[in-house]
Structures are given as structure tokens and as C-alpha cells.
Design a protein around this motif. Structure first.
Motif, short mmCIF file in Angstrom:
data_model
loop_
_atom_site.label_atom_id
_atom_site.label_comp_id
_atom_site.label_asym_id
_atom_site.label_seq_id
_atom_site.Cartn_x
_atom_site.Cartn_y
_atom_site.Cartn_z
N ASN A 100 0.77 -1.24 0.04
CA ASN A 100 -0.09 0.03 -0.05
C ASN A 100 0.76 1.24 -0.07
O ASN A 100 0.60 2.15 -0.57
CB ASN A 100 -0.99 0.12 1.25
N ASP A 101 2.08 1.45 0.58
CA ASP A 101 2.93 2.53 0.60
C ASP A 101 3.16 2.68 -1.00
O ASP A 101 3.35 3.89 -1.23
CB ASP A 101 4.27 2.08 1.49
N LEU A 102 3.60 1.56 -1.58
CA LEU A 102 4.04 1.92 -2.88
C LEU A 102 2.80 2.28 -3.87
O LEU A 102 2.89 3.28 -4.79
CB LEU A 102 4.41 0.31 -3.52
N LEU A 103 1.55 1.70 -3.81
CA LEU A 103 0.41 2.16 -4.34
C LEU A 103 0.21 3.67 -3.92
O LEU A 103 -0.45 4.42 -5.08
CB LEU A 103 -0.83 1.09 -3.87
N GLN A 104 0.60 3.94 -2.89
CA GLN A 104 0.18 5.31 -2.44
C GLN A 104 1.38 6.41 -3.07
O GLN A 104 1.44 7.58 -2.91
CB GLN A 104 -0.01 5.53 -0.98
N GLY A 105 2.41 5.87 -3.85
CA GLY A 105 3.42 6.63 -4.19
C GLY A 105 4.50 7.13 -3.25
O GLY A 105 5.01 8.21 -3.45
N ARG A 109 8.17 5.85 2.94
CA ARG A 109 7.27 5.07 3.78
C ARG A 109 7.53 3.58 3.36
O ARG A 109 7.68 2.77 4.30
CB ARG A 109 5.96 5.02 3.66
N SER A 110 7.71 3.29 2.04
CA SER A 110 7.88 1.78 1.74
C SER A 110 9.28 1.26 2.13
O SER A 110 9.59 0.11 2.39
CB SER A 110 7.78 1.69 0.05
N SER A 142 -1.04 1.33 6.98
CA SER A 142 -1.64 1.34 5.68
C SER A 142 -2.54 0.28 5.10
O SER A 142 -2.04 -0.93 5.56
CB SER A 142 -0.24 1.75 4.97
N ASP A 143 -3.47 0.50 4.72
CA ASP A 143 -4.15 -0.62 3.92
C ASP A 143 -4.95 -0.13 2.66
O ASP A 143 -4.67 0.95 2.16
CB ASP A 143 -5.06 -0.98 5.04
N PHE A 144 -5.59 -0.98 2.02
CA PHE A 144 -6.19 -0.90 0.83
C PHE A 144 -7.43 0.24 0.95
O PHE A 144 -7.61 1.22 0.12
CB PHE A 144 -6.79 -2.00 0.09
N GLY A 145 -8.07 0.38 2.08
CA GLY A 145 -9.08 1.47 2.29
C GLY A 145 -8.35 2.70 2.17
O GLY A 145 -8.75 3.75 1.57
N GLN A 146 -7.31 3.01 2.95
CA GLN A 146 -6.61 4.22 2.75
C GLN A 146 -6.00 4.31 1.58
O GLN A 146 -6.10 5.57 0.98
CB GLN A 146 -5.43 4.14 4.01
N GLN A 241 -4.20 11.52 6.51
CA GLN A 241 -2.70 11.14 6.92
C GLN A 241 -2.05 10.65 5.63
O GLN A 241 -0.79 10.69 5.47
CB GLN A 241 -2.85 10.28 8.20
N GLY A 242 -2.64 9.61 4.96
CA GLY A 242 -2.15 9.15 4.01
C GLY A 242 -1.79 10.11 2.73
O GLY A 242 -0.78 9.94 2.10
N LYS A 243 -2.71 11.05 2.61
CA LYS A 243 -2.65 12.11 1.49
C LYS A 243 -1.29 12.86 2.04
O LYS A 243 -0.77 13.35 1.21
CB LYS A 243 -3.65 12.84 1.39
#
Length: 261
Positions: A100-105, A109-110, A142-146, A241-243
Motif C-alpha cells: 500500500n505504501d507503493l500504491l500510494q506513491g 514509507r515503503s 496502511s491498508d487498501f481502504g486508505q 494522513q495518507g495524503k
């Protein structure tokens, strides 16, 4: 000699490494220091509330007669034992956090997540000891919902899932995706056993973590609304927070962090 095909685990690992390189080299994620506890605005859309309340009644019965009593007993165990279970569960979930860290760019974090998993799995004895935390590499969630929220997918209506609890449609979809994703590939018997322990331990430890909040919310006139809104607030803060792209998790407001456990 027969020709052997590349192992699925090797293929998945290659793809993940490629994605990591892409995320680190092609994206720029701001590094922020978590500030004080600040909640973001949120809305609740619950068009099928009567149906959700019916499923909630079933979930509460299971919780009242099974999960909560087990969790209360678990909280009476030595702190060292509880910490070991909590650390093991969190460490076993790090590969999905990494994805999810990767998917969020979020390249930084990754890298942190990958480093934590490598250190804690080896030096930390399959994650029982949070060695990374002692070295200053803090854990984050971090999860897929986030991830869907970071992608600006709307939260959607509230859905009450049997045994899985309250969530908006975006987070419920994220839970389904999480069940389908297996970062470990073709599991050995050892990995499958550890996965079973992680699942059971995660349910009990997560419920134990949530006890202070749920005990407080059960004193409210409408427990369903109180819990639903607490979870909605927590998830809205989590997506914000993810954004932001913070390397560390921001502190939860009060006990809301446990609402989604």
C-alpha cells in the motif's frame, strides 16, 4: 533435465522490487512530522441503516458472548506476552503495508516498511520483538481502504459486514481486496501456520486494543451511531494522513484509533 518455470513467489518479488524502484525514482512524497491531534471533517451516508442495525445486532451478540470476554482475559496476561503477540501480528502484516505504501506513491514509507520487516523478522525473532522501533524506525499503518482514499475514491455508504463490523463501502472493498492479496505467494506449511496464528492473534489483540473505546461508546444512548461515527472519524483522519505522506502515523484523537481494530 525438465524445464522448471519461475516460482510465483520469485515473479511477485520481482514485480514488487520493480514497483519500489519506480515509486522511489519517479514520485516525490512530502515527508511530514506528525503534529498534534487534529480531526478532519467527515460525512456519514447510511441509506440502509435498518439493515445495518440488524447485522450490527448479530455482530454485537458475537462480540458480547465471545470476542469481548476473550479479549478481557487476554488483557490480564503479562504485558510481555501481549507485546509479543502485538508485535508479531503487526510484523506479519508489514508486506501488505509495503504494497500500500507503493500504491500510494510513498517511497520513503515503503523503504521504512521493508527495512522494518527485514530487521524484525530476523533479529526480532519473526517479529516478536520490535527491534526496528528501538532503532528509531517507527511502525505505521496502511491498508487498501486508505489507498483508495488517497486515490480520491469516495467513501460511499455505510455497510455493516457480518463478523467484520462497520465500514464505508470504500473500506469494505479494501478489506475484500486485502483478503485476496497474498504477498507470500505459494505458502509453505510454516508460513500457513504462522498466518493462522497471525489471524487469530490479530483478532484477539485488535479487540483488546479497542476495549477502552467500545466500553466508553457502549455507555452512549445509541451504541450503533456512536461506534459508526467514531469509525468514520478515524478513517477520515487515516486517509488524510495518507495524503499528507507522513513517514510516521499521526497520534489518534482520544481512543478513536481503536475503533477500527
Amino acid at each position: 533435465m525438465p524445464i522448471t518455470k519461475p516460482a510465483p513467489l520469485l515473479v511477485r518479488s520481482t514485480v514488487i522490487v520493480a514497483l519500489a524502484a519506480l515509486a522511489s525514482g519517479c514520485t516525490s512524497t512530502p515527508t511530514a512530522t506528525p503534529g498534534s491531534c487534529e480531526s478532519v471533517p467527515f460525512t456519514v451516508h447510511d441509506p440502509v441503516e435498518p439493515v445495518n442495525r440488524g447485522i450490527f445486532a448479530f455482530n454485537r451478540a458475537v462480540d458480547d458472548y465471545a470476542l469481548a470476554p476473550i479479549a478481557r482475559g487476554y488483557r490480564k496476561l503479562p504485558d510481555m506476552f501481549q507485546a509479543g503477540v502485538h508485535n508479531f501480528v503487526a510484523n506479519f502484516g508489514e508486506p501488505k503495508v509495503f504494497i500500500n505504501d507503493l500504491l500510494q506513491g510513498n517511497g520513503q514509507r515503503s523503504v521504512n516498511t521493508l527495512g522494518r520487516f527485514a530487521i524484525n523478522t530476523t533479529v526480532g525473532i519473526v517479529g516478536l520483538i520490535d527491534v526496528s522501533g528501538k532503532l528509531g524506525i517507527e511502525r505505521h499503518e496502511s491498508d487498501f481502504g486508505q489507498t483508495f482514499g488517497v486515490w480520491d475514491i469516495a467513501p460511499g455508504p455505510i455497510v455493516e459486514l457480518p463478523l467484520l463490523g462497520t465500514a464505508n463501502l470504500r473500506d469494505a472493498t479494501g478489506k475484500v481486496v486485502s483478503f485476496a492479496v497474498d504477498p507470500f505467494g505459494d505458502n509453505s506449511d510454516t508460513v500457513e501456520t504462522l498466518g493462522t496464528i497471525k489471524t487469530v492473534g490479530g483478532v484477539v489483540d485488535g479487540r483488546a486494543q479497542a476495549l477502552p473505546l467500545t466500553d466508553k461508546l457502549q455507555a452512549q444512548p445509541d451504541y450503533y451511531v456512536a461506534l459508526r461515527d467514531a469509525i468514520a472519524q478515524r478513517r477520515a483522519d487515516f486517509v488524510a494522513q495518507g495524503k499528507l505522506g507522513s513517514v510516521q502515523d499521526a497520534p489518534h484523537c482520544g481512543d478513536e484509533g481503536a475503533a477500527n481494530e
